[in-house]
Structures are given as structure tokens and as C-alpha cells.
Design a protein around this motif. Sequence first.
Motif, PDB file in Angstrom:
ATOM      1  N   GLY A  50      13.722   3.056 -11.193  1.00 49.50           N
ATOM      2  CA  GLY A  50      13.295   4.454 -11.039  1.00 49.50           C
ATOM      3  C   GLY A  50      14.411   5.316 -11.374  1.00 49.50           C
ATOM      4  N   ASN A  51      13.790   6.799 -11.706  1.00 42.76           N
ATOM      5  CA  ASN A  51      14.720   7.896 -12.472  1.00 42.76           C
ATOM      6  C   ASN A  51      15.409   8.306 -11.266  1.00 42.76           C
ATOM      7  OD1 ASN A  51      13.937   7.291 -15.042  1.00 42.76           O
ATOM      8  ND2 ASN A  51      12.070   8.459 -14.735  1.00 42.76           N
ATOM      9  N   ASN A  52      15.677   7.979 -10.152  1.00 37.87           N
ATOM     10  CA  ASN A  52      16.459   8.582  -8.993  1.00 37.87           C
ATOM     11  C   ASN A  52      17.223   7.716  -8.251  1.00 37.87           C
ATOM     12  OD1 ASN A  52      15.393  11.278  -9.231  1.00 37.87           O
ATOM     13  ND2 ASN A  52      13.222  10.393  -8.591  1.00 37.87           N
ATOM     14  N   VAL A  53      17.549   6.606  -8.959  1.00 40.22           N
ATOM     15  CA  VAL A  53      18.438   5.565  -8.335  1.00 40.22           C
ATOM     16  C   VAL A  53      19.811   5.888  -8.454  1.00 40.22           C
ATOM     17  CG1 VAL A  53      19.350   3.132  -8.782  1.00 40.22           C
ATOM     18  CG2 VAL A  53      16.909   3.598  -8.554  1.00 40.22           C
TER      19      VAL A  53
ATOM     20  N   ALA B 106       4.713 -13.938  -8.025  1.00 44.33           N
ATOM     21  CA  ALA B 106       4.892 -13.374  -9.660  1.00 44.33           C
ATOM     22  C   ALA B 106       4.235 -12.168  -9.547  1.00 44.33           C
ATOM     23  CB  ALA B 106       3.918 -14.360 -10.321  1.00 44.33           C
ATOM     24  N   ASN B 107       3.555 -11.641  -8.724  1.00 42.43           N
ATOM     25  CA  ASN B 107       2.911  -9.943  -9.047  1.00 42.43           C
ATOM     26  C   ASN B 107       3.469  -9.333  -7.662  1.00 42.43           C
ATOM     27  OD1 ASN B 107       1.530 -10.570 -11.409  1.00 42.43           O
ATOM     28  ND2 ASN B 107       0.557 -12.179 -10.228  1.00 42.43           N
ATOM     29  N   VAL B 108       4.185  -8.117  -7.889  1.00 43.76           N
ATOM     30  CA  VAL B 108       4.262  -7.141  -6.923  1.00 43.76           C
ATOM     31  C   VAL B 108       4.072  -5.910  -7.446  1.00 43.76           C
ATOM     32  CG1 VAL B 108       6.355  -6.309  -5.321  1.00 43.76           C
ATOM     33  CG2 VAL B 108       6.162  -8.744  -5.947  1.00 43.76           C
ATOM     34  N   GLU B 109       3.483  -5.316  -6.724  1.00 42.87           N
ATOM     35  CA  GLU B 109       3.024  -3.958  -6.882  1.00 42.87           C
ATOM     36  C   GLU B 109       3.791  -3.039  -5.748  1.00 42.87           C
ATOM     37  OE1 GLU B 109      -0.783  -2.942  -7.765  1.00 42.87           O
ATOM     38  OE2 GLU B 109      -1.343  -4.709  -8.811  1.00 42.87           O
ATOM     39  N   LEU B 110       4.552  -1.992  -6.226  1.00 43.59           N
ATOM     40  CA  LEU B 110       5.339  -1.114  -5.216  1.00 43.59           C
ATOM     41  C   LEU B 110       4.725   0.318  -5.404  1.00 43.59           C
ATOM     42  CD1 LEU B 110       8.959  -2.615  -5.757  1.00 43.59           C
ATOM     43  CD2 LEU B 110       7.062  -3.086  -4.082  1.00 43.59           C
ATOM     44  N   PRO B 111       4.403   1.145  -4.294  1.00 45.09           N
ATOM     45  CA  PRO B 111       3.929   2.280  -4.376  1.00 45.09           C
ATOM     46  C   PRO B 111       5.244   3.348  -4.649  1.00 45.09           C
ATOM     47  CG  PRO B 111       4.195   1.745  -2.037  1.00 45.09           C
ATOM     48  CD  PRO B 111       4.669   0.578  -2.951  1.00 45.09           C
ATOM     49  N   ASP B 112       4.662   4.468  -5.115  1.00 51.69           N
ATOM     50  CA  ASP B 112       5.647   5.518  -5.331  1.00 51.69           C
ATOM     51  C   ASP B 112       6.140   6.465  -3.972  1.00 51.69           C
ATOM     52  OD1 ASP B 112       5.530   5.529  -7.907  1.00 51.69           O
ATOM     53  OD2 ASP B 112       3.795   6.834  -8.192  1.00 51.69           O
ATOM     54  N   THR B 113       5.549   5.983  -2.740  1.00 49.62           N
ATOM     55  CA  THR B 113       5.944   6.401  -1.676  1.00 49.62           C
ATOM     56  C   THR B 113       7.042   5.825  -1.173  1.00 49.62           C
ATOM     57  OG1 THR B 113       4.183   5.020  -0.589  1.00 49.62           O
ATOM     58  CG2 THR B 113       3.799   7.269  -1.203  1.00 49.62           C
TER      59      THR B 113
ATOM     60  N   LEU C 213      10.232  -0.478 -10.146  1.00 46.49           N
ATOM     61  CA  LEU C 213      10.745  -0.029  -9.116  1.00 46.49           C
ATOM     62  C   LEU C 213      10.405   1.503  -9.187  1.00 46.49           C
ATOM     63  CD1 LEU C 213      14.109  -1.575  -8.607  1.00 46.49           C
ATOM     64  CD2 LEU C 213      12.009  -2.215  -7.578  1.00 46.49           C
ATOM     65  N   PRO C 214       9.750   2.094  -8.130  1.00 50.00           N
ATOM     66  CA  PRO C 214       9.261   3.726  -8.080  1.00 50.00           C
ATOM     67  C   PRO C 214      10.450   4.638  -7.921  1.00 50.00           C
ATOM     68  CG  PRO C 214       9.029   2.634  -6.051  1.00 50.00           C
ATOM     69  CD  PRO C 214       9.461   1.494  -6.682  1.00 50.00           C
ATOM     70  N   ASP C 215      10.028   5.750  -8.647  1.00 48.23           N
ATOM     71  CA  ASP C 215      11.111   6.794  -8.555  1.00 48.23           C
ATOM     72  C   ASP C 215      11.716   7.262  -7.307  1.00 48.23           C
ATOM     73  OD1 ASP C 215      10.910   6.971 -11.478  1.00 48.23           O
ATOM     74  OD2 ASP C 215       9.791   8.562 -11.594  1.00 48.23           O
ATOM     75  N   SER C 216      10.748   6.831  -6.123  1.00 45.12           N
ATOM     76  CA  SER C 216      10.979   7.295  -4.776  1.00 45.12           C
ATOM     77  C   SER C 216      12.160   6.537  -4.307  1.00 45.12           C
ATOM     78  CB  SER C 216       9.924   7.148  -3.860  1.00 45.12           C
ATOM     79  OG  SER C 216       9.421   5.692  -3.972  1.00 45.12           O
TER      80      SER C 216
ATOM     81  N   PRO D 239       0.718  -1.177   0.053  1.00 47.80           N
ATOM     82  CA  PRO D 239      -0.055   0.006  -0.003  1.00 47.80           C
ATOM     83  C   PRO D 239       1.016   1.175   0.029  1.00 47.80           C
ATOM     84  CG  PRO D 239      -0.015  -0.981   2.145  1.00 47.80           C
ATOM     85  CD  PRO D 239       0.841  -2.011   1.300  1.00 47.80           C
ATOM     86  N   THR D 240       0.343   2.208  -0.416  1.00 48.47           N
ATOM     87  CA  THR D 240       0.921   3.690  -0.424  1.00 48.47           C
ATOM     88  C   THR D 240       1.557   4.137   1.051  1.00 48.47           C
ATOM     89  OG1 THR D 240      -1.087   4.830  -0.313  1.00 48.47           O
ATOM     90  CG2 THR D 240      -0.358   4.109  -2.390  1.00 48.47           C
ATOM     91  N   SER D 241       0.884   3.580   2.197  1.00 44.06           N
ATOM     92  CA  SER D 241       1.435   4.097   3.354  1.00 44.06           C
ATOM     93  C   SER D 241       2.941   3.526   3.588  1.00 44.06           C
ATOM     94  CB  SER D 241       0.656   3.575   4.301  1.00 44.06           C
ATOM     95  OG  SER D 241       0.436   2.147   4.388  1.00 44.06           O
ATOM     96  N   VAL D 242       3.321   2.419   3.057  1.00 45.59           N
ATOM     97  CA  VAL D 242       4.730   1.716   3.153  1.00 45.59           C
ATOM     98  C   VAL D 242       5.713   2.585   2.753  1.00 45.59           C
ATOM     99  CG1 VAL D 242       6.005  -0.133   2.764  1.00 45.59           C
ATOM    100  CG2 VAL D 242       3.571  -0.413   3.368  1.00 45.59           C
ATOM    101  N   GLN D 243       6.683   2.937   3.708  1.00 48.73           N
ATOM    102  CA  GLN D 243       7.846   3.841   3.124  1.00 48.73           C
ATOM    103  C   GLN D 243       9.022   3.003   3.120  1.00 48.73           C
ATOM    104  OE1 GLN D 243       8.292   7.237   6.230  1.00 48.73           O
ATOM    105  NE2 GLN D 243       5.839   7.586   5.831  1.00 48.73           N
ATOM    106  N   SER D 244       9.196   1.676   3.947  1.00 52.16           N
ATOM    107  CA  SER D 244      10.307   0.960   3.885  1.00 52.16           C
ATOM    108  C   SER D 244       9.981  -0.417   4.100  1.00 52.16           C
ATOM    109  CB  SER D 244      11.109   1.299   4.924  1.00 52.16           C
ATOM    110  OG  SER D 244      10.577   1.210   6.315  1.00 52.16           O
ATOM    111  N   ILE D 245      10.895  -1.263   2.974  1.00 51.58           N
ATOM    112  CA  ILE D 245      10.676  -2.658   3.390  1.00 51.58           C
ATOM    113  C   ILE D 245      12.233  -3.336   3.605  1.00 51.58           C
ATOM    114  CG2 ILE D 245      10.193  -4.871   2.001  1.00 51.58           C
ATOM    115  CD1 ILE D 245       8.436  -3.214   0.061  1.00 51.58           C
ATOM    116  N   GLY D 246      11.937  -4.122   4.836  1.00 52.59           N
ATOM    117  CA  GLY D 246      13.218  -4.745   5.431  1.00 52.59           C
ATOM    118  C   GLY D 246      14.046  -5.686   4.603  1.00 52.59           C
ATOM    119  N   SER D 247      15.322  -5.948   4.902  1.00 49.50           N
ATOM    120  CA  SER D 247      15.967  -6.797   4.045  1.00 49.50           C
ATOM    121  C   SER D 247      15.222  -8.395   3.856  1.00 49.50           C
ATOM    122  CB  SER D 247      17.480  -7.017   4.618  1.00 49.50           C
ATOM    123  OG  SER D 247      17.427  -7.338   5.843  1.00 49.50           O
TER     124      SER D 247
END
Length: 451
Positions: free
Chosen positions: A329-332, A278-285, A305-308, A260-268
Motif C-alpha cells: 500500500g502507498n501509506n506503508v 492460495a487466495n486472500v482478499e484484503l479490504p481497504d478498511t 495490501l491495502p493503502d489503509s 470483509p470490509t468491516s474488518v479493521q484488524s487481523i491479529g498475529s
Amino acid sequence: MNKKLVIFLTLCMALGFVFGAIGCSEPEKEHVHNFVEEITTSEYLKNKATCTTKATYYYSCACGAKSADFFEYGKAQSHSYTYYINNGDETHIAICAHDSSHAVTQKCSGGTPTVNNRPVCSGCRQEYGSLLCTDGLKFTLINNGTEYEVSGYTGSSNKVYIPTRYDDIPVTSIGYCAFYNCTRVTSITLPNSIKTINDGAFANCHSLKNVLIPDGVTSIGNGAFYYCSSLEEITLPNNVITLGNGAFYYCSMLESIVIPTSVQSIGSHAFYSCYLLANVELPDTLTTIGSSTFSYCISLKDIKLPDSLNAIANTMFYGCDTLETVTLGNNVASIGAGAFYCCESLKAIDIPASVTSIEESAFAWCSSITTIEIPVGVLSIGDSAFDSCGALETVLIPNTVTTIGEYAFYGCSSLQTINCEIDSAPIDWDSAWNLKDEYGNYHNIVWEYKA
């Protein structure tokens, strides 16, 4: 005899006979009623049936007259309790619709309890009784005794229901390793009051298939669902901010996940070895994804992968051997060590202009990549960065690259020439940066290459 006299005598005799007959008849008798008829129509109704008495009807005569006497007929009506007054002690007063003087006190009943709501009485429509709660749950007070945490489970049921309140105190947390190794549990229903799922909360629940995480949860701890190898689906609410390290490690039956868009970090290692994912959707946040997050997700074919994101962590997609398409993403700024190691189906990747470093073994053993364009702005290429990319045919190294590690293009058997925009190797390019194979062969280099 005179004819007129004869007629007169005959007439007198006839009249005498008639009047004589009349004078001899008996007088008419008076009618006597016989009230034996039991007719149950409305005209003979005395009283309708009540809750406790039968209907009554007047006896009648064959002539239709009604007697003062009456008889009972049919059955008494049963009570119809349609009005209730709740007593506040899990009982209510039920009042009969036929006669308001008929009132009884009854225990509340009916309804179905849930983890969030007590049952609703089918009579007075008020809550009563207890929340749905599975035997064997252990609760521990936290936060100065203002909240409860589920701290353990010793029950035998494979379906677990956790109530929203315990001893009238809210249950807000699933504690550290609370359900660790509860291998028989197949489903867990969490109440809306839960805010935190702590480290290892459901680790090693090998039979757990379904969990609905309530909207109030803001964090899922390290290894919270570690090795839940039967977990088929998980729904993350839109208030979760962090997914801890190894949160869904080896959830090998998990097929899809929407972050969801509320998630800011995903741990290792969060989704490490989720073989069917097979399906992963990552938010821009999303700002951080830890190392090895999707390692060995061998069913994953494409991901955006999002630009964030500003970095691709080490070994993020290590061993994703069916991964074909990746959109960075364009900021990596950096592609970490082993980030795409052994992504054997990856044929091409567009490295954005924001990247400044490609770490060691970042694309090692990506055996299907045929071309790679290293953008202007990249400063360093790590050891074995493109090691064993056997299908790689062309490489252009821009003049911004100041460092290349050893064996950067080792084992790239199809690569005949490396094009470099600068005129010679800088001092920080390792002497074996362009070593081709174990026999000491080197790739050809075209210096001062211009496209």
C-alpha cells in the motif's frame, strides 16, 4: 236366392264374427311396480355421502318410477380438515370442510426445526416444539442472566446444532475453549443470535470441515479455530471487526479467505501455516495486520495490501516460499523484521515512497530478487535486511538513509557494486554493513552515484 240377399247375409256374418271376437277378449290388467332396481345415477340420489355416512339412492322400478325406500351405496367420505384454529399449547382445532360441526383437537405435527426457528405445523402453520439442539451442549448464563453462552460440549454427535434460544433466553456467545479438542465434530451450525466467538472456541477440532459464521458475529477471538486442520472453507460476515491472534492458525486445508470490509484488524499468526491458502482478499478498511499473519502460507503466490495499512508487521510473510508478487500500500511507513524472510520466489518488489524504515532481515533469503530500489525517504536499513539475496544484482541507496545495520547485504553473491548517493558512510552505518561473505570480502561501493 236373391243375389242382394246373399251379399247382405255374408256381410252380417262377417261383422258378427268380428264383434263376437272382440266381445270375447279379456280386459287389460293394471301395472304393478316392482321397486328392486338399484340405480346410482343422480336422478335417484337421495343424499350425498358425508364424512360419516354413505350416499343413499331411491329404489326404482323397471318402468323408471322411484320408490320411497332407499339403499346405501359406496363409502362415507373421509374428513377433510382444511381449517385450523391454533390453541397456543402446541395443539389446534381441525374443522372438516364437509361439515363444520365435525371438529377435533389435534397435536401440532410436521415441519423441520432449525437452530433459528421451531418447526412449523403442517396443519395450522404455526411454530411449535423446540429449536434444533444437539444433546450434550452446556449453557452458562452471562450478562446478568440475560443471555446464554455455550460453554462446553460432551455429546457424541459429529454434527452440532446450537439453538438461537435456550430456556427462552437468547444464546449469544461461544465461550472460551467451549469445543476444545472435540476431535470428532465435523460440522457446527451456529444460530443468528451469536455475536461473539471467544478465544479457543473451536481449537483442536481436527475434523471440523465447515462452519457458517452468522451475520451478527462482530469478533473472532484468539485461536478460535486454532489447529482446525480439516477446515476447508470459512465465510466471514460483514460485521466482523477483529480477527484475533492465531484465529485460524494451522488451518492447513483452508484454500481461500475473503476478509470483509468491516474488518479493521487481523491479529498475529491469524493464518499461520495455512499451507493451502492460495487466495486472500484484503479490504481497504484494514488498518492493522499482526506479525506472522501469513507465515508459512506456502501456496500463496500473490497478494495486494491495502493503502489503509501503515506498517508491514514482523515476519508477516515469513517462509512464504511460493510468493511471487506483493503489492504494498502507498501509506506503508515500515517493513518489519523478517517480513519477507525466505520468500524464495519473490523476484521484485516495489517499495513505496512512504517507507522510512526497512527492519532487520526484512528480505533475507529472498533468493530470486534481482533488483531492489530503495526509495528516497528511507532512513534506516536493519541488520541483515537483504542477507543471502543471492540473485540481487543492483542496489541504489538514497542519500536519506542515515542508518544501516551489520550484514545488510551479506551473502548477496551476485551483487558486485552498491550505488550510494552520498559521498561517504555516515557514522551510524555499521562497519560490516556491506560485508559480502564469510571470507571477509566486501561489496564495491560507488559513492555520490547519480542515476
